[in-house]
Design an enzyme around this catalytic site. Structure first.
Site, PDB file in Angstrom:
ATOM      1  N   ARG A 149      39.190  36.899  42.434  1.00 44.18           N
ATOM      2  CA  ARG A 149      38.162  36.458  41.512  1.00 44.18           C
ATOM      3  C   ARG A 149      38.102  34.948  41.455  1.00 44.18           C
ATOM      4  NH1 ARG A 149      35.788  39.197  37.185  1.00 44.18           N
ATOM      5  NH2 ARG A 149      36.033  41.328  37.783  1.00 44.18           N
ATOM      6  N   LYS A 175      31.966  39.004  31.330  1.00 44.98           N
ATOM      7  CA  LYS A 175      30.693  39.203  30.621  1.00 44.98           C
ATOM      8  C   LYS A 175      30.920  39.645  29.183  1.00 44.98           C
ATOM      9  CE  LYS A 175      29.284  41.557  34.214  1.00 44.98           C
ATOM     10  NZ  LYS A 175      28.552  42.493  35.070  1.00 44.98           N
ATOM     11  N   GLU A 224      26.888  45.059  37.709  1.00 40.56           N
ATOM     12  CA  GLU A 224      26.576  45.990  36.635  1.00 40.56           C
ATOM     13  C   GLU A 224      25.624  45.258  35.693  1.00 40.56           C
ATOM     14  OE1 GLU A 224      29.920  47.416  34.359  1.00 40.56           O
ATOM     15  OE2 GLU A 224      28.606  48.575  33.052  1.00 40.56           O
TER      16      GLU A 224
HETATM   17  P1  ATP Z   1      33.007  40.654  34.466  1.00 43.05           P
HETATM   18  O1  ATP Z   1      34.453  41.008  34.287  1.00 43.05           O
HETATM   19  O2  ATP Z   1      32.733  39.197  34.404  1.00 43.05           O
HETATM   20  O3  ATP Z   1      32.110  41.428  33.612  1.00 43.05           O
HETATM   21  P2  ATP Z   1      32.550  42.387  36.657  1.00 43.05           P
HETATM   22  O4  ATP Z   1      33.430  42.403  37.841  1.00 43.05           O
HETATM   23  O5  ATP Z   1      32.639  43.500  35.693  1.00 43.05           O
HETATM   24  O6  ATP Z   1      32.706  40.989  35.968  1.00 43.05           O
HETATM   25  P3  ATP Z   1      30.190  43.155  37.999  1.00 43.05           P
HETATM   26  O7  ATP Z   1      28.793  43.038  37.567  1.00 43.05           O
HETATM   27  O8  ATP Z   1      30.805  44.490  38.070  1.00 43.05           O
HETATM   28  O9  ATP Z   1      31.057  42.225  37.079  1.00 43.05           O
HETATM   29  O10 ATP Z   1      30.412  42.375  39.376  1.00 43.05           O
HETATM   30  C1  ATP Z   1      29.533  42.393  40.469  1.00 43.05           C
HETATM   31  C2  ATP Z   1      30.268  41.873  41.668  1.00 43.05           C
HETATM   32  O11 ATP Z   1      30.672  40.530  41.451  1.00 43.05           O
HETATM   33  C3  ATP Z   1      31.515  42.677  41.924  1.00 43.05           C
HETATM   34  O12 ATP Z   1      31.638  42.867  43.303  1.00 43.05           O
HETATM   35  C4  ATP Z   1      32.606  41.803  41.389  1.00 43.05           C
HETATM   36  O13 ATP Z   1      33.814  42.057  42.022  1.00 43.05           O
HETATM   37  C5  ATP Z   1      32.059  40.405  41.634  1.00 43.05           C
HETATM   38  N1  ATP Z   1      32.605  39.456  40.667  1.00 43.05           N
HETATM   39  C6  ATP Z   1      32.562  39.537  39.327  1.00 43.05           C
HETATM   40  N2  ATP Z   1      33.218  38.522  38.748  1.00 43.05           N
HETATM   41  C7  ATP Z   1      33.681  37.758  39.756  1.00 43.05           C
HETATM   42  C8  ATP Z   1      34.445  36.543  39.835  1.00 43.05           C
HETATM   43  N3  ATP Z   1      34.860  35.929  38.736  1.00 43.05           N
HETATM   44  N4  ATP Z   1      34.728  36.053  41.049  1.00 43.05           N
HETATM   45  C9  ATP Z   1      34.310  36.670  42.168  1.00 43.05           C
HETATM   46  N5  ATP Z   1      33.591  37.800  42.177  1.00 43.05           N
HETATM   47  C10 ATP Z   1      33.277  38.346  40.998  1.00 43.05           C
HETATM   48 MG    MG Z   2      32.281  45.497  35.917  1.00 42.81          MG
END
Ligand code: ATP
Ligand code: MG
Length: 560
Positions: free
Chosen positions: A262, A272, A35
């Protein structure tokens, strides 16, 4: 199980199983779906390495899909940064795609759902809807609008789209089952009104689809075979499948969602939202501050793509949540730089040495190589003269036998140069040593082959010639948080654990060969650690970041 299959991670094993059950290898397709609401962090690197790693293993395409359904938080700046970071890591996506490209298709599918009696408009407040959801142990209650006629729903949805409602006045919900044991299945929201301009679709839309409704359908449109996401989506899988059931044409591939844990790191926050807080509150200087766990922060800190990819490999893909020790990440960059960074001399906390028997106007250019352990950097000339700088901590007037550095009456070797002996020192009114007077053994030059050059003395010190050295700003970073799990405290905000001493800026003297160093160049400052040239560096003023010290100063602090 063959040896090969045993070494596969569990996601790769799932793919193997699907292939052996008849899935056509040519149909394998993956995606990385960020995102664009922030910069990528080291947790994302796990997902990137997993998805692009599968692409490489099976020679299958991997899409970069921006999951951009929330215009309130998304920006072009983030899109650009994400692309830059993935490219820097060395991965190539097949297509660059956006969920927003599918807004019309999603809208059309929603109209189909309404016509089939599977969606309805709900004008209750979000609080009312929340209360009616029930709990994991008690069923929800139906919305009073749940059974409104199809025609009315169609009309209201159209009005939503046309901007006739304000934010929060109305939502469109899927009509599934308010008593379902999976809470996500209790009439989830498909669309909400958001009167915000979108970074790509501008003001074309004022209703936006929810993540769940968007993600699986986007996977289907792109014909993604394996949609890999993190564990918190496991309970959404049922809904993912229900949504797919509504649109899938059985002649086409049906995507499969699977979940992995994660990546969490000790002494770090990763979400983020929290990283944005650090940026907005000025705790760090932007998303690419070298203390941030973002890919761009790590890059600026001096991390290499190899070290990040290797770290991902070593930490693996896991089924259960866990925390990886940040020391493993630090080890990974140390290991890579040990083999790739040229060795140079820099004095971070200088004290002057005067070699009293060395001629005043003489200077020599000593032969030194950059290598030691790293290969292929050739040699350099290091100027030597009567006045030098060494590290303050490398001199003591008196010390016990275990102190192998310089002390009065004793000898050390200056790296690549001569053996010197401390004769006396000068101190200021506070008792701090300001100058050390030494003599040198003129026959002891390193590499000269003379008997004296082979003489063994216990310590070897790094140094720079005072006249030739150049000043450089050096930024010494420590961990950003002084707690192992800053966001793991129920009663305390993670911000309370910010380490107030995470950055110390000093002026150092570095050897003149560094004059031409370019932004991003990496070095080992002998005996001190790995350093890289920061983006703030100019021709007039060199700026270095400490990537990682040679020794783990943190481990020492812990045992105090
Ligand atoms: P955050 O909570 O840090 O904002 P998010 O999951 O909302 O993370 P996205 O941009 O939606 O962030 O994530 C893009 C991809 O990366 C998704 O498939 C997500 O599951 C994966 N991802 C995000 N954070 C992690 C992490 N800490 N470890 C492994 N994969 C991750
Ligand atoms: Mg997200």
């Amino acid at each position: 199980m063959s040896e090969e299959t045993k070494s596969l991670n569990f996601i790769e094993q799932i793919v193997e199983e699907d292939l052996s059950n008849g899935l056509d290898k040519n149909k394998l397709r993956f995606r990385f779906p960020p995102e664009p609401n922030g910069y990528l962090h080291i947790g994302h690197a796990a997902s990137i390495c997993l998805n692009f790693g599968l692409g490489q293993r099976y020679n299958a395409p991997v899409n970069l899909r921006f999951d951009d359904t929330n215009p309130a938080k998304e920006e072009q700046e983030y899109v650009d940064a994400i692309k830059r970071d993935i490219e820097w890591l060395g991965f190539k996506w097949d297509k660059e795609l956006y969920s927003s490209d599918y807004f019309q298709q999603l809208y059309d599918w929603t109209v189909k759902l309404i016509k089939e009696g599977k969606a309805y408009a709900d004008e209750q407040t979000s609080e009312e809807i929340r209360v009616q959801k029930g709990t994991p142990t008690t069923p929800g209650t139906n919305s009073p609008f749940r059974n409104r006629p199809i025609e009315e729903n169609l009309e209201l949805f159209e009005k939503m789209k046309n901007g006739d409602f304000d934010e929060g006045q109305i939502v469109l919900r899927a009509k599934i089952d308010m008593a379902h044991n999976n809470m996500h299945m209790r009439d989830p929201i498909l669309y909400r009104v958001l009167k915000k301009s979108h970074h790509r679709t501008g003001n074309n839309w004022c209703i936006y689809p929810m993540y769940d409704w968007t993600h699986g359908e986007s996977d289907y449109i792109e014909q993604i075979s394996h949609s890999l996401c993190t564990l918190e989506f496991k309970s959404h899988r049922e809904l993912y499948d229900w949504y797919l059931d509504q649109v899938v044409d059985t002649s086409k591939l049906r995507p499969k969602q699977r979940e992995f844990a994660r990546r969490n790191l000790s002494y770090t926050v990763m979400s983020k939202r929290k990283l944005l807080q650090l940026v907005e509150k000025g705790i760090v200087n932007g998303w690419d501050d070298p203390r941030m766990p973002t890919i761009s922060g790590l890059r600026r800190r001096g991390y290499t793509p190899e070290s990040i990819i290797n770290f991902s490999k070593v930490s693996g893909i896991s089924k259960r949540d866990n925390v990886t020790d940040v020391a493993l990440l630090e080890h990974s960059i140390k290991d890579h730089l040990n083999h790739t960074a040229p060795r140079v001399m820099a004095v971070l906390d200088p004290v002057k040495v005067v070699i009293t028997n060395y001629p005043e106007d003489k200077e020599e250019f000593l032969d030194a190589n950059f290598n030691d352990y790293a290969e292929g950097f050739g040699s350099r000339e290091v100027p030597f003269s009567r006045e030098l700088h060494i590290e303050k901590e490398d001199f003591r007037e008196e010390a016990n036998k275990k102190f192998f550095r310089l002390k009065l009456g004793k000898e050390v070797r200056l790296k690549n140069a001569y053996i010197i002996k401390a004769e006396s020192c000068t101190k200021d009114e506070n008792g701090n040593v300001t100058e050390i007077q030494c003599t040198y053994d003129a026959d002891s030059k390193s590499g000269s082959g003379s008997e004296a050059s082979k003489r063994k003395v216990k310590g070897t010190l790094h140094w720079v010639s005072a006249k030739h050295a150049i000043e450089a700003e050096v930024r010494l970073y420590d961990r950003l948080f002084n707690d192992e799990a800053p966001d793991g405290h129920k009663d305390k905000d993670f911000m309370e654990f910010v380490n107030p001493n995470s950055l110390e800026i000093i002026t150092a003297f570095v050897e003149p060969s560094l004059k031409t160093a370019q932004k991003g160049d990496k070095f080992q400052f002998q005996r001190k650690g790995y350093f890289c040239v920061d983006d703030d560096s100019t021709n007039d003023k060199l700026v270095f970041n400490r990537t990682v010290p040679l020794r783990d100063s943190w481990a020492k602090k812990d045992t105090k």
